[in-house]
Design an enzyme around this catalytic site. Structure first.
Site, PDB file in Angstrom:
ATOM      1  N   ASP A 103     -10.738 103.962  40.555  1.00  0.00           N
ATOM      2  CA  ASP A 103     -11.911 103.114  40.415  1.00  0.00           C
ATOM      3  C   ASP A 103     -12.733 103.170  41.704  1.00  0.00           C
ATOM      4  O   ASP A 103     -13.685 103.918  41.810  1.00  0.00           O
ATOM      5  CB  ASP A 103     -11.437 101.694  40.093  1.00  0.00           C
ATOM      6  CG  ASP A 103     -12.539 100.784  39.612  1.00  0.00           C
ATOM      7  OD1 ASP A 103     -13.716 101.078  39.849  1.00  0.00           O
ATOM      8  OD2 ASP A 103     -12.218  99.751  39.004  1.00  0.00           O
ATOM      9  N   LYS A 131     -13.859 106.721  37.859  1.00  0.00           N
ATOM     10  CA  LYS A 131     -15.178 106.090  37.840  1.00  0.00           C
ATOM     11  C   LYS A 131     -16.044 106.657  38.962  1.00  0.00           C
ATOM     12  O   LYS A 131     -15.527 107.121  39.979  1.00  0.00           O
ATOM     13  CB  LYS A 131     -15.043 104.572  37.995  1.00  0.00           C
ATOM     14  CG  LYS A 131     -14.457 103.902  36.765  1.00  0.00           C
ATOM     15  CD  LYS A 131     -14.512 102.402  36.899  1.00  0.00           C
ATOM     16  CE  LYS A 131     -14.000 101.711  35.652  1.00  0.00           C
ATOM     17  NZ  LYS A 131     -14.042 100.246  35.799  1.00  0.00           N
ATOM     18  N   PHE A 152     -15.435  98.106  32.627  1.00  0.00           N
ATOM     19  CA  PHE A 152     -14.022  97.751  32.596  1.00  0.00           C
ATOM     20  C   PHE A 152     -13.381  98.308  31.328  1.00  0.00           C
ATOM     21  O   PHE A 152     -13.958  98.239  30.247  1.00  0.00           O
ATOM     22  CB  PHE A 152     -13.849  96.230  32.637  1.00  0.00           C
ATOM     23  CG  PHE A 152     -12.432  95.817  32.840  1.00  0.00           C
ATOM     24  CD1 PHE A 152     -11.873  95.795  34.106  1.00  0.00           C
ATOM     25  CD2 PHE A 152     -11.629  95.466  31.762  1.00  0.00           C
ATOM     26  CE1 PHE A 152     -10.552  95.428  34.300  1.00  0.00           C
ATOM     27  CE2 PHE A 152     -10.312  95.094  31.943  1.00  0.00           C
ATOM     28  CZ  PHE A 152      -9.776  95.076  33.221  1.00  0.00           C
ATOM     29  N   VAL A 153     -12.191  98.907  31.483  1.00  0.00           N
ATOM     30  CA  VAL A 153     -11.466  99.478  30.349  1.00  0.00           C
ATOM     31  C   VAL A 153     -10.046  98.925  30.298  1.00  0.00           C
ATOM     32  O   VAL A 153      -9.502  98.482  31.309  1.00  0.00           O
ATOM     33  CB  VAL A 153     -11.424 101.025  30.424  1.00  0.00           C
ATOM     34  CG1 VAL A 153     -12.797 101.620  30.165  1.00  0.00           C
ATOM     35  CG2 VAL A 153     -10.881 101.513  31.749  1.00  0.00           C
TER      36      VAL A 153
END
Length: 175
Positions: A103, A131, A152-153
């Site tokens: 991230d 990301k 967001f996952v």
């Protein structure tokens, strides 16, 4: 789909994940054909990815696990804490770190620094998801499953406040 207090929509299907993992396994088999890598899976999020990836690795290898934490609910705290350490030496070994998502890049940067300082012959990273905020890591991430937007996952090992890890698909927070 509602998880806790948020709505999510399917983003990457289980079949897409499976297909991409097979491709990544083929690349690793080729790149490490004359080596015996030590895979180190970062818990908790990478457990499903690590299990499925290792099924695609046909070369001799080992696997171990470490647990680090840098998230609370849906936000990175920016503070990486190692909770459970490595139990074996990585000195002179070819290490492949298995990460669920890169991230911000803070966690993987800290782990890379630590493993390099422990004398690994080589340290590479495979991540299921990456990301854009981590794009400045350059070539530190050798294998990337999917590049995703800054949303967001959850699912397939990734969670929202402890929930959703068991989902076979990956879901994205609905706009």
């Amino acid at each position: 789909m509602i998880v806790k207090d948020k709505e999510f929509v399917e983003y990457i299907s289980a079949s897409e994940i499976s297909s991409r993992i097979a491709e990544l396994g083929t690349s690793i088999n080729s790149d490490y054909k004359d080596k015996r890598p030590l895979f180190i899976a970062i818990l908790n999020g990478s457990f499903m990815f690590a299990a499925d990836l290792l099924k695609e690795v046909a070369i001799p290898c080992e696997i171990s696990f470490v647990k680090v934490a840098s998230y609370e609910e849906m936000e990175s705290t920016g503070n990486v804490k190692q909770l459970i350490g490595l139990n074996e030496t990585i000195f002179n070994k070819d290490v492949i770190i298995i990460e669920d998502i890169v991230d911000t890049g803070r966690t993987i940067t800290k782990i890379l620094e630590e493993f390099i300082s422990l004398g690994a012959s080589s340290v590479e990273v495979i991540t299921l998801l990456q990301k854009p905020a981590s794009n400045d890591l350059g070539d530190k991430i050798k294998y990337i499953g999917f590049s995703i937007p800054e949303k967001f996952v959850l699912g397939y090992g990734l969670d929202y406040d402890g929930l959703g890890r068991n989902l076979k698909d990956i879901y994205q927070l609905k706009d």
